[in-house]
Scaffold this motif. Structure first.
Motif, mmCIF file in Angstrom:
data_model
loop_
_atom_site.group_PDB
_atom_site.id
_atom_site.type_symbol
_atom_site.label_atom_id
_atom_site.label_comp_id
_atom_site.label_asym_id
_atom_site.label_seq_id
_atom_site.Cartn_x
_atom_site.Cartn_y
_atom_site.Cartn_z
ATOM 1 N N LEU A 192 -14.760 -8.309 -15.294
ATOM 2 C CA LEU A 192 -13.785 -7.628 -14.445
ATOM 3 C C LEU A 192 -12.374 -8.146 -14.651
ATOM 4 N N GLY A 193 -12.242 -9.142 -15.488
ATOM 5 C CA GLY A 193 -10.902 -9.680 -15.740
ATOM 6 C C GLY A 193 -10.331 -10.447 -14.567
ATOM 7 N N VAL A 194 -11.212 -10.992 -13.738
ATOM 8 C CA VAL A 194 -10.734 -11.812 -12.625
ATOM 9 C C VAL A 194 -9.958 -13.000 -13.195
ATOM 10 N N ASP A 195 -8.752 -13.243 -12.662
ATOM 11 C CA ASP A 195 -7.971 -14.357 -13.201
ATOM 12 C C ASP A 195 -7.561 -15.383 -12.146
ATOM 13 N N ARG A 196 -7.968 -15.166 -10.888
ATOM 14 C CA ARG A 196 -7.808 -16.205 -9.865
ATOM 15 C C ARG A 196 -9.110 -16.219 -9.081
ATOM 16 N N VAL A 197 -9.593 -17.394 -8.786
ATOM 17 C CA VAL A 197 -10.886 -17.476 -8.118
ATOM 18 C C VAL A 197 -10.756 -18.218 -6.790
ATOM 19 N N VAL A 198 -11.308 -17.623 -5.755
ATOM 20 C CA VAL A 198 -11.372 -18.299 -4.457
ATOM 21 C C VAL A 198 -12.846 -18.465 -4.103
ATOM 22 N N VAL A 199 -13.252 -19.678 -3.844
ATOM 23 C CA VAL A 199 -14.613 -19.894 -3.368
ATOM 24 C C VAL A 199 -14.524 -20.427 -1.947
ATOM 25 N N ALA A 200 -15.222 -19.775 -1.047
ATOM 26 C CA ALA A 200 -15.280 -20.245 0.336
ATOM 27 C C ALA A 200 -16.647 -20.852 0.537
ATOM 28 N N SER A 201 -16.670 -22.149 0.663
ATOM 29 C CA SER A 201 -17.971 -22.800 0.785
ATOM 30 C C SER A 201 -17.774 -24.147 1.491
ATOM 31 N N CYS A 202 -18.148 -25.214 0.797
ATOM 32 C CA CYS A 202 -18.052 -26.534 1.405
ATOM 33 C C CYS A 202 -16.679 -27.140 1.129
ATOM 34 N N ALA A 261 -3.916 -18.487 -3.761
ATOM 35 C CA ALA A 261 -4.437 -18.185 -5.098
ATOM 36 C C ALA A 261 -3.486 -17.251 -5.847
ATOM 37 N N LYS A 262 -2.908 -16.325 -5.090
ATOM 38 C CA LYS A 262 -1.995 -15.367 -5.688
ATOM 39 C C LYS A 262 -0.833 -16.067 -6.388
ATOM 40 N N LEU A 263 -0.448 -17.214 -5.865
ATOM 41 C CA LEU A 263 0.715 -17.913 -6.405
ATOM 42 C C LEU A 263 0.344 -19.046 -7.366
#
Lengths: 142, 663, 422
Positions: B65-75, B133-135
């Motif tokens: 999908l060409g994702v270029d910023r990743v946010v993981v909501a976890s621990c 993440a956007k920045l």
């Protein structure tokens, strides 16, 4: 103020002590009010006064900065710098007509999960008695 | 690497953490909500994001999908940030294009009974993370090569041990010692507690090893004057003081000292001024290197330009090694890491006149006693004062230590060396009456208590006194009377004071040169008393021995070996990874006001000037190797002229704005 | 001792006048020349100086000197210098011998003649030894560039991290399920009072994440073979009954586990447990009830009757006397007079004390063991004891209370047969 007022408190935690202290609070299942939103910073000395003023001017009901205890700072004395700045921030808040109690600087070590919970609880209670921020209308959420 | 600078594609991944998160936070709602946020291309949840299948989800989206910023909501990011950064890197994305929202420790676990509010909080945290993440910008880890040499400052037992250990790892090591010989305090001692083995016998082989080691370059009679640079790339300026003796020619025969017109007339500091030497000297017979040195403050020729018809030392020297015209030499060393092993001084007992030191030659310090009892000392090992063996000896402990008004700390070695001294007198002086005034006997080391018991059983009377109780030592009829409150007066022939170990009195200059700090007790400060006891706050500089605090010889050697291991790590590793999340000056905003320079705890910022558009532009320069990324500069700057990458004011501010819903 | 072909070169140092003032170096050289195998002998002002070393090198090359003797200062000073010189000239550095005529001769004697004689002796001895020197090769052994740290408390953790940071693969073996050790059990650490866990856990995480560290928890080192540089270590990785690669540590399993390990305090049973010969036991209890501490008295009687203390009886006593079973068990196992296991009708004790041992007690005991193995159940039992205090009669065997001294293997047979054994 109505009892269902739920304050929103922007919280800055330093990576080394306080953020870890907040982690420990969770790991030990210390329950505290969900009114805070933690932003991780490397050091309490990294928090620009503008961030605090901005947050309060834009409708946050309180701002909490947590850092290492004096002497424990990962960066020697960033926390002491933060402490000096806190003085200046309080003066500015007075000028802007914002209760200085809406801003707090607290020391929470990585081992103080319980204390972190208590700091949050105390602050939430205090803000509840103060009522919503006079700038709350600025806020778009909630 | 694909990077959409203007409109990044953000992937949001919510972890259920089994039921640790999902039992409290409605992850489906959070996922739904995340989809509505600007720039979010994809939003998913999974049982364990940190598991291999979870990681695969992210990788797949980056690729497909060409994702270029990743946010993981976890621990907590303290737990798994490195895990996910590695995932991005695996998938070809810059690892710093990653942001984590902590919805477990800071949310589900902390608000287990408030599901709705916890879910709202999780949404806020994700929104804030997306805003940051956007920045986010890709950051490159910088590596700097490490110079494969080390410097050890101080040639006592700790410096010797450290230098040998570093050199044995195949690393070229400079050992700088300011006196004419290595050996330090340990060379002055007679026997060592609790084993009573001869200090010189265990020390000198190590000294010889240093001299012979192919990877050690010894710079004696030399002083570290300046240290520039940073870990891996220090530039050290060393002044090799003039010895007025060509050390390549000197064979150490000692004829010059025999011939010196001041023979037997110069105070001998190695013997704590109890003996005399010549103006040309070696500190002690086993000196390494065994090369003579002319004392410039004493030598008649150096002071007056004339010494008889022809300087007798020069006449005596067969090897033609003496050169009164020799000049100091300044050398520059490039080293990767530095070990500081500068040792200690002893408390000056004249600061406490009640002990009578300086008023009578029958009151001496422990170190003076060492020289008195040493067979290489001025009396050849005969314990004597004014040519007579003392029959009654009193030892007084804690002189200058454990003093609430002065050095509050315990010096750790005095209890044991006093026991050793008492034992040595017992051994050498028949029928001596020995008394030890102590406050507490601290026999904490391996074999210490056993040694103390042995000494006590030799008929040495241990008398307890409170440290605050008055004590007075006065001279009377060729003896000294010790008047300790609550005890009968003792007319003694000799009083030995167990003086405190203190930081070198003149250490301030070196501390400044090295940019390392001192604690309230003036000893050098380690980064952490338990977990990093040999590291200083300046990366690449380590501590060994008593410059960090009082220590006995076993602890000193252990710490020196440890410091050597620490100092070798960057060199063996070959390069230093510099965390890219350090400060960066935004030249267009910076006007060189220099507010940031003073608060920087690492002195990583310097004010510079350069020509721009025909005018002088002032700006600040950040040293990436020195900067640790604390961000005090960023918070001090009134005009966003300096930022910390990965934690810029703009990024933090975006999180606040996102939380408050203002854009 | 003249070996064919050995060519010794001898070099006597004057050390300025440090040696030559006391030792007549020329005389030494002259004398040495007469020694077997000595091809050349010289003296020089400073042998350690470059021209001095050059003398040796030239002779090695031009005169084919193959053993070098230098008489000068202490080998602790210059042995390496000369070994290097010899090696540079193409000779094996171990074909070099040094003799100390300065610190141990010229500097400690005044009498020039005697000092010279001593120096000659020193040099002659060195020449004799040099003739027998063999070239030695320094051996190098490859070192496996991995390290093992046993124990993952703070010491093991730090050691492993420092080795791993230096770039070496490190195995960290810990026998408990987690790293952390004692420090993890502490609350705060003195004198700073910082929280033990907070400063420890980041290091624990570092260990787990380190690319050079392989963590073997719940594992034990069972065997170590080899030597420095080449150890072979066997590690037993105990079964956790958990797939470590799958477990995420969520702890849901704990919630669902029906077993809780907590100290269980046994409750006293509601009614008296069943016991053999209840009437008899009750009688014993009644009989000794007047005694302030009846337990031991009762147990003596019980032991006599049954030849041991049956467990059901002890449990019954525990109930009746209201004494915890553990206390009763402690007494029962403490006194020699009591047995926990059934003894034979004939209880045989064989003394293994030193006196009896040297006279063959071991054989007696083995014989008894063999013999009673086939006997009727409950007839015999064997116990070995330490010294019965009658060493003069040894070896000693006691059957019930009857003492048999000066035992022999043959006598065992007789005694046992008379008691109804085969």
């Amino acid at each position: 103020m109505s009892d269902d007022f739920e304050p929103l408190i922007v919280t800055f935690c330093c990576n080394w002590c306080s953020y870890a202290g907040a982690d420990l609070a969770g790991t030990s299942r210390v329950q505290y009010p969900p009114n805070i939103r933690i932003i991780r910073v490397m050091c309490s000395g990294m928090v620009h006064p503008n961030l605090v003023i901005d947050a309060l001017m834009k409708g946050a009901d309180g701002v909490l900065i947590c850092g290492c205890h004096p002497g424990d700072c990962h960066y020697l004395e960033g926390n002491l710098t933060a402490e000096k700045r806190a003085e200046a921030i309080r003066l500015m808040l007075e000028d802007l007509g914002i209760e200085t109690e809406r801003f707090r600087l607290e020391w929470v070590s990585a081992s103080e999960g319980q204390r972190f919970g208590k700091v949050v609880k105390d602050m939430v209670e205090q803000i509840k008695t103060l009522g919503p921020s006079p700038y709350r209308t600025q806020r778009m959420t909630q | 690497m694909k990077l959409n600078g203007e409109s990044p594609k953000i992937g949001v991944y919510i972890c259920e953490c089994g039921i640790n998160i999902s039992a409290t936070v409605n992850v489906e709602k959070v996922v739904e909500y995340a989809r509505t946020l600007p720039n979010v291309t994809v939003s998913r949840y999974y049982k364990y994001m940190c598991s291999d299948p979870g990681q695969a989800l992210i990788k797949k989206d980056i690729k497909e999908l060409g994702v270029d910023r990743v946010v993981v909501a976890s621990c907590s990011p303290r737990m798994h940030e490195p895990t996910f950064r590695a995932v991005l890197e695996d998938a070809g994305l810059n690892p710093y294009c990653f942001e984590m929202a902590n919805i477990r420790e800071h949310c589900s676990w902390a608000h287990a009974h408030e599901k709705e509010k916890a879910t709202e909080k999780a949404k806020d945290l994700v929104r804030m993370a997306v805003a940051k993440a956007k920045l986010l910008r890709p950051l490159e880890k910088k590596e700097v090569p490490v110079i494969r040499t080390a410097l050890v400052i101080g040639g006592g037992i700790s410096g010797i041990q450290a230098a040998l250990e570093v050199a044995n790892k195949g690393i070229k090591t400079y050992l700088v010692e300011r006196s004419p010989s290595i050996g330090g305090r340990m060379a002055q001692l007679d026997k060592t507690f609790p084993t009573l083995d001869c200090s010189a016998c265990i020390l000198t082989p190590k000294m010889v090893d240093v001299a012979r080691h192919p990877d050690i370059e010894l710079l004696t009679y030399s002083i570290v004057e300046k240290v520039d640079g940073y870990i891996g790339n220090f530039k050290v300026t060393v002044r090799k003081k003039a010895r007025y003796v060509d050390i390549d020619k000197c064979v150490g025969c000692g004829r010059c000292a025999e011939a010196c017109r001041l023979k037997g007339r110069v105070d001998d500091e190695f013997n704590e001024n109890l003996g005399k030497r010549s103006a040309i000297y070696v500190p002690f017979p086993q000196a390494v290197p065994l090369k003579y040195t002319i004392d410039p403050n004493k030598c008649i020729y150096l002071k007056t330009g004339k010494c008889g018809e022809f300087p007798p030392c020069k006449k005596a020297c067969e090897a033609n090694a003496i050169n009164h015209e020799q000049k100091d030499e300044v050398v520059e060393l490039d080293v990767g890491t530095i070990i500081v092993a500068t040792g200690y001084d002893l408390f000056d007992p004249t600061e406490k006149p009640e002990y009578g030191y300086g008023k009578s030659n029958r009151v001496i310090t422990g170190l003076e006693f060492e020289r008195l009892v040493s067979s290489s000392g001025p009396t050849g090992g005969h314990i004597e004062i004014d040519g007579k063996e003392p029959k009654k000896v009193v030892f007084i402990q804690c002189v200058g230590s454990r003093d609430r008004k002065g050095n509050e700390y315990c010096s750790r070695v005095c209890c044991m060396y006093t026991a050793k001294h008492a034992h040595l007198v017992r051994e050498k002086v028949r029928g001596a009456e020995l008394t030890v005034y102590y406050t507490d006997v601290r026999a904490f080391g391996k074999g210490f208590e056993e040694f103390y018991n042995r000494v006590k059983d030799e008929g040495i009377s241990y008398m307890r006194r409170e440290l605050d109780d008055p004590i007075e030592v006065v001279e009377k009829d060729g003896k000294v009377v010790v008047k300790a409150d609550g005890h009968p007066d003792i007319e003694a022939d000799l009083v030995v004071l167990a003086t405190a170990i203190i930081q070198r009195k003149d250490i301030g200059g070196l501390a400044k040169v090295l940019r390392i700090s001192q604690g309230a007790d003036r000893f050098f400060l380690e980064v952490h008393p338990k977990l990093r006891p040999m590291d200083t706050a300046t990366r690449g500089i380590f501590l060994a021995g008593c410059c960090q605090g009082p220590k006995d010889i076993p602890d000193t050697v252990a710490q020196a070996s440890g410091a050597a291991a620490r100092a070798a790590i960057p060199i063996l590793h070959g390069k230093i990874d510099l965390d890219p999340q350090t400060s960066e000056v935004i030249d267009k905003n910076c006007d060189g006001c220099a507010y940031c320079i003073d608060p920087c705890p690492y002195k990583a910022l310097t004010l510079i000037e350069y020509m721009r558009d025909g005018a002088i532009k002032k700006t600040v320069e950040a040293n990436e190797a020195l900067c640790q990324g604390c961000g005090v500069c960023q918070a001090t700057c009134p005009k966003q002229g300096i930022i910390v990458r990965g934690f810029t004011l703009e990024q933090i501010s975006a999180m606040v704005q996102a939380l408050l819903g203002v854009t | 001792m003249s070996d064919e072909g050995v060519k010794v070169g001898v070099y006597v140092c004057e050390c300025g006048i440090n040696i030559s003032a006391t030792v007549d170096v020329e005389k030494v050289v002259e004398y040495v020349k007469s020694l077997p195998n000595v091809k050349i002998a010289r003296h020089y002002k400073y042998m350690c100086s470059d021209p001095g070393q050059q003398l040796i090198k030239n002779d090695i090359k031009e005169l084919n000197i193959d053993k070098v003797v230098v008489a000068s200062c202490s080998p602790r000073m210059h042995e390496n210098t000369f070994r290097n010189a010899v090696e540079e000239a193409g000779l094996n550095p171990y074909c070099f011998e040094m003799t100390n005529i300065r610190e141990q001769c010229s500097w400690v004697h005044k009498d020039r003649e005697k000092a010279t004689a001593k120096a000659i002796d020193f040099v002659s001895a060195a020449v004799a030894r040099a003739s027998l020197l063999e070239p030695l090769e320094k051996r190098k052994i490859n070192v496996t560039p991995t390290a093992l740290v046993i124990g993952a408390g703070i010491a093991g953790i730090q050691a492993a991290l420092d080795i791993a940071d230096s770039g070496y693969k490190t195995y960290l073996v810990e026998r408990t399920p987690s790293v952390g050790g004692r420090m993890a059990q502490l609350d705060k650490t003195f004198p700073t009072l910082d929280c033990s866990a907070c400063i420890l856990t980041p290091k624990m995480v570092d260990v787990a994440r380190h690319s050079n560290i392989e963590l073997l928890t719940y594992s034990e080192v069972t065997d170590i073979d080899g030597y420095v540089g080449n150890f072979k270590v066997k590690v037993k990785m105990k079964a956790r009954s958990i797939d470590v690669s799958k477990c995420t540590g969520c702890a849901v399993c704990i919630e669902n586990c029906p077993v809780t390990l907590q100290p269980q305090i046994p409750k006293k049973p509601e009614k008296a447990p069943a016991v053999r010969d209840k009437g008899y036991i009750d009688e014993l209890i009644a009989k000794h009830s007047h005694h302030p501490a009846p337990l031991v008295q009762i147990m003596l009687d019980v032991n006599k009757k049954y030849r041991y203390l049956p467990r059901d009886v002890l449990e019954y006593l525990s109930f009746k006397l209201d004494i915890p079973f553990s206390t009763i068990y402690r007494a029962a196992t403490f006194y020699k007079a009591f047995n926990i296991e059934l003894r034979g009708k004939y209880h045989i004790r064989v003394c293994m004390g030193t006196g009896c041992h040297v006279r063959g007690a071991r054989n007696i005991a083995d014989m008894v063991r063999d013999k009673i193995a086939g006997a009727k159940e409950g007839l015999f039992s064997l116990e070995t004891v330490n010294c019965l205090g009658t060493c003069a009669l040894g070896p000693i065997m006691i059957v019930n209370e009857e003492v048999h001294g000066n035992m022999s293997v043959d006598k065992v047979d007789d005694i046992l047969s008379s008691l109804g054994g085969e």
